[in-house]
Design an enzyme around this catalytic site. Structure first.
Site, PDB file in Angstrom:
ATOM      1  CB  CYS A 184      12.887   7.484  15.789  1.00  0.00           C
ATOM      2  SG  CYS A 184      13.453   8.416  17.270  1.00  0.00           S
ATOM      3  CG  ASP A 217      11.953  21.356  19.514  1.00  0.00           C
ATOM      4  OD1 ASP A 217      11.718  20.167  18.853  1.00  0.00           O
ATOM      5  OD2 ASP A 217      13.020  21.784  19.890  1.00  0.00           O
ATOM      6  CG  ASP A 233       8.838  12.575  14.270  1.00  0.00           C
ATOM      7  OD1 ASP A 233       9.310  11.376  14.762  1.00  0.00           O
ATOM      8  OD2 ASP A 233       9.591  13.308  13.319  1.00  0.00           O
ATOM      9  CB  ALA A 247       5.938  17.894  23.525  1.00  0.00           C
ATOM     10  NE  ARG A 270       9.636  15.018   8.053  1.00  0.00           N
ATOM     11  CZ  ARG A 270      10.856  15.114   8.383  1.00  0.00           C
ATOM     12  NH1 ARG A 270      11.642  14.876   7.099  1.00  0.00           N
ATOM     13  NH2 ARG A 270      11.338  14.992   9.538  1.00  0.00           N
ATOM     14  CG  PHE A 293       8.240  15.718  20.640  1.00  0.00           C
ATOM     15  CD1 PHE A 293       8.901  16.006  21.683  1.00  0.00           C
ATOM     16  CD2 PHE A 293       7.035  15.122  20.441  1.00  0.00           C
ATOM     17  CE1 PHE A 293       8.375  15.508  22.683  1.00  0.00           C
ATOM     18  CE2 PHE A 293       6.442  14.737  21.693  1.00  0.00           C
ATOM     19  CZ  PHE A 293       7.115  14.859  22.830  1.00  0.00           C
TER      20      PHE A 293
END
Length: 398
Positions: free
Chosen positions: A339, A250, A299, A279, A212, A228
């Site tokens: 992730c 979102d 993300d 999304a 970020r 997201f």
């Protein structure tokens, strides 16, 4: 303190000696150490086939990962004293990197405390226990935290998916003090709030902090799409950096409401827009409307939870990043995050390369981001490295 012992099969000690902390059920000599003799959460002395002690682990006989090593010295079991020591060591790393006490304070195995996560929001501490072995020392965890940190409040967010696999109940409980609906934090110099009581996991995702910060260097005067978005971790920091407009997408209206509050805290409410919905569907609608952005951030939650999900998950990453590229204006920047521990960095780059060719674009990958210093990687445990962020400048085909 007298513990039962667990004997490993010949050769099964190699991984532990190489630094790993996990013991699989098929590595235990069940003739000498029948698993039915142990209860979930019990601490044991682990020994090799020759009877040499390797350390202390806690067990859960019902799981494939049957044991997790907590000490390599049999004199030091997992108790208040060891927890105090590990907390001080963990704090040292965070204080080395962060000027404000807002970070992941304990990151499981990487801090020598498998099954334990603690996120810190100044003097509010949010704790997640995911294993029976850590649940067994819950009171000692609280005592050790009070000894080292003197928290104003302690919240247990013990509602993660792993607990069911460990045979543990799911619960959220304020153990100490008063926990507000929103905890204040500072990340990259930006003032924010996190819904610690009922948000996702601990309420905030500190892991993308460095990525970020890099995004903020690009955001001034730009139109940014945050897919997201959750509570606007990316979007609010883009606004703080001077973005002309941020659109957060979102599925949760509650998350978008918190994102709007984070925008307001950074004098960005007039430059903020929240779109609630799927999304993928919203991307399709934005493309149909001819919308274009200077920066698009993808993300998503982990599309690949288990190895068997890899193929479908890779398709999902490909699809969302295809949409993202189509929403970019000329010389736009895509920040593609993942992730999913089971998605390799190489696979993500290959997916993005495939996206550019599908769309007849060329690209420049100029930053590959990682998880921050408060999510340290255990050199012997690849599973502790999971976060990826690719910064891609997308250009017309040359």
């Amino acid at each position: 303190m007298n513990f039962q012992s667990v004997t490993l099969n010949a050769g099964s000690e190699r991984r532990l000696k190489a630094g790993h902390l996990w013991i699989y059920s098929n590595e235990i000599d069940t003739a000498q150490s029948p698993l039915k003799n142990y209860v979930a959460g019990e601490q044991v002395v682990v020994q090799d086939a020759k009877g040499k002690a390797l350390g202390i682990a806690y067990l859960n006989p019902a799981n494939l990962i049957c044991g997790r090593l907590v000490s390599r010295d049999v004199r030091y079991p997992l108790d208040r004293s060891l927890l105090v020591h590990r907390f001080k060591v963990a704090l040292g790393l965070r204080e080395m990197h962060f000027s404000q006490p807002c970070y992941r304070l304990v990151y499981g195995e990487s801090d020598g405390l498998p099954g334990l996560v603690i996120d810190r929001f100044f003097d509010i501490f949010v704790v997640q226990i995911s294993t029976a072995g850590m649940e067994a020392v819950r009171d000692e965890i609280v005592d050790a935290m009070n000894k080292v940190f003197q928290p104003q409040a302690i919240l247990f967010r013990n509602d993660g998916k792993m607990r069911a696999m460990e045979g543990l109940d799911s619960y959220v409980e304020v153990l100490q003090g008063e926990v507000p609906e929103f905890a204040h934090l500072v990340e990259n110099g930006v003032s924010l709030v996190a819904p610690v009581l009922d948000g996702q996991k601990t309420g905030w995702f500190y892991d993308h902090r460095d990525n970020r910060a890099r995004m903020m260097q690009l955001a001034k005067g730009k139109r940014v799409l945050d897919l997201f978005s959750y509570v606007g971790g990316w979007g609010a920091q883009a606004l703080a950096a001077g973005a002309a407009e941020v659109v957060c997408v979102d599925a949760s209206q509650t998350a978008l409401d918190v994102a709007a509050e984070n925008a307001r805290l950074n004098q960005g409410e007039m430059r903020f827009k929240g779109l609630r919905g799927d999304a993928f569907d919203i991307c399709k609608a934005l493309i149909a409307e001819g919308e274009r952005f200077d920066i698009v951030i993808t993300d998503p939650p982990a599309f690949i939870q288990r190895r068997k999900d890899i193929r479908n998950g890779e398709r999902a990453y490909s699809r969302i990043n295809n949409f993202a590229m189509r929403l970019l204006g000329r010389d736009g920047v895509l920040i593609a995050g993942s992730c999913s521990m089971h998605l390799t960095r190489e696979s993500l780059v290959d997916i993005l390369r495939g996206n550019t060719r599908e769309l007849d674009r060329s690209a420049q990958l100029f930053i590959q981001g990682h998880q921050g210093a408060d999510h340290p990687i255990h050199p012997a445990i690849p599973e502790t490295e999971y976060l990826k962020a690719c910064f891609l400048r997308v250009l017309p085909a040359s």
